[in-house]
Design an enzyme around this catalytic site. Structure first.
Site, PDB file in Angstrom:
ATOM      1  CG  PHE A 291     -27.621   9.098 -24.984  1.00  0.00           C
ATOM      2  CD1 PHE A 291     -26.954   9.804 -24.108  1.00  0.00           C
ATOM      3  CD2 PHE A 291     -28.077   8.882 -25.203  1.00  0.00           C
ATOM      4  CE1 PHE A 291     -27.458  11.466 -25.079  1.00  0.00           C
ATOM      5  CE2 PHE A 291     -29.181  10.550 -26.492  1.00  0.00           C
ATOM      6  CZ  PHE A 291     -28.503  11.446 -25.438  1.00  0.00           C
TER       7      PHE A 291
ATOM      8  CE1 TYR B 244     -24.866  13.361 -32.258  1.00  0.00           C
ATOM      9  CE2 TYR B 244     -26.531  12.364 -34.412  1.00  0.00           C
ATOM     10  CZ  TYR B 244     -26.330  12.493 -33.155  1.00  0.00           C
ATOM     11  OH  TYR B 244     -26.967  12.225 -31.828  1.00  0.00           O
ATOM     12  CE  LYS B 245     -23.246  11.117 -30.296  1.00  0.00           C
ATOM     13  NZ  LYS B 245     -23.152  12.661 -29.213  1.00  0.00           N
TER      14      LYS B 245
ATOM     15  NE  ARG C 186     -21.147  15.389 -22.856  1.00  0.00           N
ATOM     16  CZ  ARG C 186     -21.449  14.630 -23.373  1.00  0.00           C
ATOM     17  NH1 ARG C 186     -21.449  13.637 -24.148  1.00  0.00           N
ATOM     18  NH2 ARG C 186     -21.693  15.479 -24.768  1.00  0.00           N
TER      19      ARG C 186
END
Ligand SMILES: Cc1ncc(COP(=O)(O)O)c(C=O)c1O
Length: 366
Positions: free
Chosen positions: A106, A198-199, A341
């Site tokens: 990332f 937060y995922k 995704r």
């Protein structure tokens, strides 16, 4: 499966929990309590009624999901900032000359590694996790546990052993694996780990990240951001910095209490989750979706067998296709240039969601 505990609008199939998890229903009320009672009524007293220690207390709750015993995880700052702390901690006093960074990382991890390189004089070498080619020059390896684009899961045990065999340290980014599968940070002797909440952990937009520094490394870990929250006596107001002896030294400044306590509330849904069972559900959901997409379309699924809770599909006009999926109530996302995704959070995504999403995708493609 705990779908009834989540706020997901009627008619929406939510497949973007790998980017922003859905809110557990009770979080709104808990945040109201933080604002109305803890802040509004207790005012400054709340700092000594639980707020000050919240980063460690909530860190332990997250640590339980990462195979980390208490006292080794602290919550705060963003993943980017925690990557910086971990990498700087790992390369301190090293005679070695390179930082090896996952080639498909990332981007923020790569950018931060560049900063660490330019501050320390080390060089960066990008490498595929499958061919790291570590040498006695390698100080640290920075790896993503699950690839954000393809959903590929790396073998944490083998890669950690490989780094250690070369005398290097390893920093794992767990953003896409925390809350997906059992992780064994302590058992594998991982040097540092970071990740966001937060995922799949559903902590809310911008909820604080975490950093893991194992007990054995804490005494030598030098936080490059020596803020007063990491001081051994923060209210001593001393002119010089003396770090706390434990995980508290990984803290920096005043924690964002509203976000942090929203995360605390969200973690309640994890209290009785068996991660091995959850992993089975995640694999079943992603297999089902992949199978239906392959049956109904000729799109290429780029997610390999060894995967997290995500299926990525190569698709021309990915942006337009995702816009249309969203218009029809199937929310995923896309990454340039051509990847769709779909994230499958087993706590609130059903088999029916997976099948319907594949059908809607097929209709759009046709
Ligand atoms: C692997 C990975 N690392 C880091 C980040 C983001 O870090 P930050 O929370 O600092 O924005 C993400 C965000 O999607 C990510 O997927």
């Amino acid at each position: 499966m705990k779908r009834e505990l989540f706020d997901i609008p009627e008619g929406v199939i939510y497949l973007d929990g790998n980017s922003l998890g859905a809110p557990p229903k009770h979080v709104a009320e808990r945040v109201q309590d933080v604002v109305r009672r803890q802040w509004g009524e207790r005012l400054i007293r709340s700092w000594s009624e639980g707020w000050w220690e919240a980063p460690q207390r909530i860190g332990d709750r997250v640590g339980r999901l990462l195979g980390a015993a208490a006292g080794q995880v602290v919550v705060g700052d963003s993943t980017s900032v925690n990557v910086f702390k971990a990498l700087m901690g790992a390369v301190k006093d090293t005679e070695r000359t390179e930082i090896v960074c996952d080639e498909s990382t990332f981007p923020t991890d790569g950018y931060i590694a560049q900063s660490v390189a330019s501050l320390t004089g080390l060089k960066i070498r990008a490498a595929r996790p499958s061919s790291l080619e570590l040498t006695e020059d390698t100080a640290v390896v920075l790896l993503n546990h699950v690839d954000y684009r393809t959903g590929e899961l790396q073998d944490m045990r083998a890669l950690t052993e490989q780094a250690h065999a070369a005398g290097a340290q390893v920093v794992w980014d767990l953003c896409h694996s925390a809350g997906v599968l059992p992780i064994e940070l302590d058992a594998l002797g991982v040097d540092f780990a970071v990740g966001c909440t937060y995922k799949f952990l559903n902590g809310g937009p911008g909820s604080p990240a975490f950093i893991y520094v194992p007990h054995a490394r804490q005494a030598s870990f030098e936080n490059p951001l020596s803020g007063w929250n990491g001081h051994r006596e923060p209210f001593g107001m001393r002119p010089s910095y003396e770090p706390d002896p434990g995980i508290v030294r990984a803290r920096v400044g005043t924690p964002d209490i509203l976000s942090m306590l929203a995360l605390d509330a969200a973690l309640d849904v994890w209290d009785d989750v068996d991660l091995a069972e959850l992993r089975e559900r995640g694999l079943a959901l992603t297999a089902l979706f992949r199978e239906r997409v392959q049956e109904l379309t000729d799109l290429e699924v780029i997610t390999p067998e060894r995967r997290g809770n995500q299926i990525s599909v190569r698709c021309p006009d990915a942006r337009a296709v995702m816009d249309e999926l969203i218009a029809r109530g199937v929310i995923g996302d896309h990454r340039p240039p051509d990847v769709l995704r779909f994230g499958f959070a087993p706590l609130y995504v059903t088999d029916e969601d997976a099948v319907t999403a594949a059908e809607v995708l097929a209709e759009i493609i046709r």
